[in-house]
Motif scaffolding. Structure first.
Motif, PDB file in Angstrom:
ATOM      1  N   VAL A  15      -6.023  23.768 -12.517  1.00 18.12           N
ATOM      2  CA  VAL A  15      -4.658  23.243 -12.447  1.00 18.12           C
ATOM      3  C   VAL A  15      -4.571  22.230 -11.302  1.00 18.12           C
ATOM      4  CG1 VAL A  15      -2.218  23.831 -12.175  1.00 18.12           C
ATOM      5  CG2 VAL A  15      -3.765  25.439 -13.321  1.00 18.12           C
ATOM      6  N   PRO A  16      -4.088  21.010 -11.589  1.00 10.49           N
ATOM      7  CA  PRO A  16      -3.973  20.024 -10.517  1.00 10.49           C
ATOM      8  C   PRO A  16      -2.830  20.375  -9.558  1.00 10.49           C
ATOM      9  CG  PRO A  16      -3.011  19.153 -12.525  1.00 10.49           C
ATOM     10  CD  PRO A  16      -3.628  20.484 -12.870  1.00 10.49           C
ATOM     11  N   ILE A  17      -2.991  19.951  -8.315  1.00 11.50           N
ATOM     12  CA  ILE A  17      -1.929  20.081  -7.316  1.00 11.50           C
ATOM     13  C   ILE A  17      -1.257  18.719  -7.236  1.00 11.50           C
ATOM     14  CG2 ILE A  17      -1.358  20.575  -4.913  1.00 11.50           C
ATOM     15  CD1 ILE A  17      -4.039  22.167  -4.790  1.00 11.50           C
ATOM     16  N   LEU A  18      -0.009  18.648  -7.672  1.00 10.89           N
ATOM     17  CA  LEU A  18       0.725  17.382  -7.717  1.00 10.89           C
ATOM     18  C   LEU A  18       1.828  17.371  -6.665  1.00 10.89           C
ATOM     19  CD1 LEU A  18       1.069  17.132 -11.612  1.00 10.89           C
ATOM     20  CD2 LEU A  18      -0.648  16.036 -10.158  1.00 10.89           C
ATOM     21  N   VAL A  19       1.897  16.269  -5.921  1.00 10.08           N
ATOM     22  CA  VAL A  19       2.951  16.067  -4.930  1.00 10.08           C
ATOM     23  C   VAL A  19       3.513  14.667  -5.149  1.00 10.08           C
ATOM     24  CG1 VAL A  19       3.498  15.859  -2.472  1.00 10.08           C
ATOM     25  CG2 VAL A  19       1.893  17.625  -3.249  1.00 10.08           C
ATOM     26  N   ASP A  20       4.792  14.583  -5.420  1.00 13.76           N
ATOM     27  CA  ASP A  20       5.447  13.292  -5.687  1.00 13.76           C
ATOM     28  C   ASP A  20       4.727  12.513  -6.782  1.00 13.76           C
ATOM     29  OD1 ASP A  20       7.385  13.806  -3.706  1.00 13.76           O
ATOM     30  OD2 ASP A  20       6.089  12.950  -2.140  1.00 13.76           O
ATOM     31  N   GLY A  21       4.275  13.228  -7.808  1.00 12.18           N
ATOM     32  CA  GLY A  21       3.618  12.592  -8.941  1.00 12.18           C
ATOM     33  C   GLY A  21       2.174  12.210  -8.709  1.00 12.18           C
ATOM     34  N   GLN A  22       1.637  12.502  -7.540  1.00 12.83           N
ATOM     35  CA  GLN A  22       0.250  12.175  -7.215  1.00 12.83           C
ATOM     36  C   GLN A  22      -0.592  13.444  -7.146  1.00 12.83           C
ATOM     37  OE1 GLN A  22      -1.017   8.963  -6.625  1.00 12.83           O
ATOM     38  NE2 GLN A  22       0.980   8.326  -7.402  1.00 12.83           N
ATOM     39  N   CYS A  23      -1.791  13.383  -7.675  1.00 16.64           N
ATOM     40  CA  CYS A  23      -2.705  14.513  -7.600  1.00 16.64           C
ATOM     41  C   CYS A  23      -3.379  14.495  -6.232  1.00 16.64           C
ATOM     42  CB  CYS A  23      -3.754  14.429  -8.698  1.00 16.64           C
ATOM     43  SG  CYS A  23      -4.930  15.799  -8.669  1.00 16.64           S
ATOM     44  N   ILE A  24      -3.259  15.616  -5.503  1.00 14.87           N
ATOM     45  CA  ILE A  24      -3.887  15.700  -4.182  1.00 14.87           C
ATOM     46  C   ILE A  24      -5.028  16.718  -4.168  1.00 14.87           C
ATOM     47  CG2 ILE A  24      -1.806  14.924  -3.016  1.00 14.87           C
ATOM     48  CD1 ILE A  24      -1.441  17.890  -2.081  1.00 14.87           C
ATOM     49  N   GLY A  25      -5.280  17.326  -5.307  1.00 13.68           N
ATOM     50  CA  GLY A  25      -6.342  18.310  -5.414  1.00 13.68           C
ATOM     51  C   GLY A  25      -6.134  19.175  -6.637  1.00 13.68           C
ATOM     52  N   ALA A  26      -6.843  20.308  -6.673  1.00 14.66           N
ATOM     53  CA  ALA A  26      -6.704  21.214  -7.812  1.00 14.66           C
ATOM     54  C   ALA A  26      -7.237  22.588  -7.435  1.00 14.66           C
ATOM     55  CB  ALA A  26      -7.464  20.682  -9.028  1.00 14.66           C
ATOM     56  N   MET A  68       0.847  -1.172   0.000  1.00 20.19           N
ATOM     57  CA  MET A  68       0.000   0.000   0.000  1.00 20.19           C
ATOM     58  C   MET A  68       0.898   1.242   0.000  1.00 20.19           C
ATOM     59  SD  MET A  68      -3.095   0.958   2.564  1.00 20.19           S
ATOM     60  CE  MET A  68      -4.011  -0.458   2.027  1.00 20.19           C
ATOM     61  N   LYS A  69       0.507   2.232  -0.783  1.00 22.88           N
ATOM     62  CA  LYS A  69       1.275   3.465  -0.888  1.00 22.88           C
ATOM     63  C   LYS A  69       0.715   4.523   0.043  1.00 22.88           C
ATOM     64  CE  LYS A  69       2.588   2.790  -5.681  1.00 22.88           C
ATOM     65  NZ  LYS A  69       2.610   3.352  -7.017  1.00 22.88           N
ATOM     66  N   ASN A  70       1.568   5.424   0.450  1.00 22.05           N
ATOM     67  CA  ASN A  70       1.139   6.593   1.206  1.00 22.05           C
ATOM     68  C   ASN A  70       1.003   7.767   0.248  1.00 22.05           C
ATOM     69  OD1 ASN A  70       1.161   5.367   3.776  1.00 22.05           O
ATOM     70  ND2 ASN A  70       3.385   5.583   3.873  1.00 22.05           N
ATOM     71  N   LYS A  71       0.099   8.661   0.565  1.00 18.64           N
ATOM     72  CA  LYS A  71      -0.145   9.793  -0.308  1.00 18.64           C
ATOM     73  C   LYS A  71      -0.391  11.042   0.526  1.00 18.64           C
ATOM     74  CE  LYS A  71      -3.680  11.217  -3.558  1.00 18.64           C
ATOM     75  NZ  LYS A  71      -4.815  10.801  -4.341  1.00 18.64           N
ATOM     76  N   ALA A  72       0.181  12.145   0.099  1.00 18.44           N
ATOM     77  CA  ALA A  72      -0.054  13.419   0.765  1.00 18.44           C
ATOM     78  C   ALA A  72      -1.516  13.831   0.585  1.00 18.44           C
ATOM     79  CB  ALA A  72       0.871  14.485   0.179  1.00 18.44           C
ATOM     80  N   VAL A  73      -2.031  14.598   1.527  1.00 15.94           N
ATOM     81  CA  VAL A  73      -3.379  15.143   1.419  1.00 15.94           C
ATOM     82  C   VAL A  73      -3.336  16.622   1.761  1.00 15.94           C
ATOM     83  CG1 VAL A  73      -4.570  12.981   1.934  1.00 15.94           C
ATOM     84  CG2 VAL A  73      -3.979  14.537   3.791  1.00 15.94           C
ATOM     85  N   LEU A  74      -4.259  17.355   1.206  1.00 22.56           N
ATOM     86  CA  LEU A  74      -4.375  18.778   1.528  1.00 22.56           C
ATOM     87  C   LEU A  74      -4.985  18.932   2.910  1.00 22.56           C
ATOM     88  CD1 LEU A  74      -5.771  20.258  -1.799  1.00 22.56           C
ATOM     89  CD2 LEU A  74      -3.527  20.713  -0.794  1.00 22.56           C
ATOM     90  N   GLU A  75      -4.327  19.725   3.742  1.00 22.41           N
ATOM     91  CA  GLU A  75      -4.884  20.077   5.035  1.00 22.41           C
ATOM     92  C   GLU A  75      -5.403  21.499   4.952  1.00 22.41           C
ATOM     93  OE1 GLU A  75      -1.616  19.324   7.712  1.00 22.41           O
ATOM     94  OE2 GLU A  75      -2.288  17.258   8.019  1.00 22.41           O
ATOM     95  N   LEU A  76      -6.207  21.900   5.934  1.00 22.29           N
ATOM     96  CA  LEU A  76      -6.796  23.228   5.906  1.00 22.29           C
ATOM     97  C   LEU A  76      -5.735  24.317   5.810  1.00 22.29           C
ATOM     98  CD1 LEU A  76      -9.289  25.012   5.972  1.00 22.29           C
ATOM     99  CD2 LEU A  76      -9.226  24.878   8.477  1.00 22.29           C
ATOM    100  N   ALA A  77      -4.626  24.149   6.493  1.00 19.72           N
ATOM    101  CA  ALA A  77      -3.553  25.149   6.428  1.00 19.72           C
ATOM    102  C   ALA A  77      -3.007  25.275   5.012  1.00 19.72           C
ATOM    103  CB  ALA A  77      -2.429  24.795   7.399  1.00 19.72           C
ATOM    104  N   ASP A  78      -2.901  24.152   4.298  1.00 21.99           N
ATOM    105  CA  ASP A  78      -2.440  24.169   2.904  1.00 21.99           C
ATOM    106  C   ASP A  78      -3.438  24.911   2.029  1.00 21.99           C
ATOM    107  OD1 ASP A  78      -0.263  22.405   3.552  1.00 21.99           O
ATOM    108  OD2 ASP A  78      -1.639  20.704   3.371  1.00 21.99           O
ATOM    109  N   VAL A  79      -4.706  24.599   2.218  1.00 26.38           N
ATOM    110  CA  VAL A  79      -5.771  25.225   1.422  1.00 26.38           C
ATOM    111  C   VAL A  79      -5.755  26.731   1.636  1.00 26.38           C
ATOM    112  CG1 VAL A  79      -8.275  25.376   1.114  1.00 26.38           C
ATOM    113  CG2 VAL A  79      -7.182  23.143   1.367  1.00 26.38           C
ATOM    114  N   LYS A  80      -5.635  27.161   2.888  1.00 32.99           N
ATOM    115  CA  LYS A  80      -5.601  28.594   3.185  1.00 32.99           C
ATOM    116  C   LYS A  80      -4.383  29.263   2.560  1.00 32.99           C
ATOM    117  CE  LYS A  80      -8.217  28.599   7.505  1.00 32.99           C
ATOM    118  NZ  LYS A  80      -8.145  28.878   8.957  1.00 32.99           N
TER     119      LYS A  80
END
Length: 134
Positions: A100-111, A1-13
Motif C-alpha cells: 500500500v502506498p503512503i500518500l501525502v498531498d497526492g504524492q507518494c512518499i513511500g509504501a 520546483m515543488k516541495n514534497k514530504a519525506v518519511l523520517e525515522l520517527a514516521d517509519v517507527k
C-alpha cells in the motif's frame, strides 16, 4: 520546483508500531516492510512465527506499491483478469495484494508491504500502519 514530504525515522517507527499492533491484535504472524518513494527498504520486521519467505515477499510488495504509486493489488487484478504479459514488467516482483502506498498531498512518499496471512489481511495491516500518519 515543488516541495514534497519525506518519511523520517520517527514516521517509519510509528507506521511499523501501528502495523505491528494490528497484526498482534489479530494474532497474525507477518513480516512488515516499509520503503521510501524509490522503493528502498527503510524497515523490515518479521514477527515471531512469520514464514521465512514473507521476509522476501513483504519488501517486494512495498517496492511495487511505491514505484507504481498504487496498491500492489492493482497488478494482481490485472494478471488475474488475463493480462499475463504483465508478469514481464521490469523491476516489479511483488504483484500480490498487501503493498500500500503512503500518500501525502497526492504524492507518494513511500509504501508498506506486509506478508504472512491472507492478502486482504496483509493489506489491512499495511493500511492500519499508514493510518497513524493521519
Amino acid at each position: 520546483m515543488k516541495n514534497k514530504a519525506v518519511l523520517e525515522l520517527a514516521d517509519v517507527k510509528a507506521v511499523a508500531a501501528a502495523a505491528e499492533a494490528e497484526a498482534l491484535k489479530n494474532n497474525w504472524a507477518v513480516t512488515i516492510a516499509i520503503v521510501d518513494d524509490g522503493g528502498h527498504l527503510l524497515w523490515l520486521q518479521r514477527l515471531d512465527g512469520a514464514p521465512p519467505i514473507s521476509a522476501h515477499i513483504a519488501p517486494a510488495k512495498a517496492h511495487t506499491a511505491a514505484l507504481g504509486r498504487r496498491e500492489s493489488k492493482v497488478y494482481e487484478d490485472v494478471i488475474n483478469q488475463g493480462r499475463m504479459s504483465f508478469l514481464s514488467a521490469p523491476a516489479i516482483e511483488g504483484m500480490l495484494e498487501g503493498g500500500v502506498p503512503i500518500l501525502v498531498d497526492g504524492q507518494c512518499i513511500g509504501a508498506v508491504g506486509v506478508s504472512g496471512v491472507k492478502s486482504s489481511e496483509d493489506a489491512q495491516i499495511a493500511k492500519a500502519g499508514i493510518a497513524v500518519l493521519g
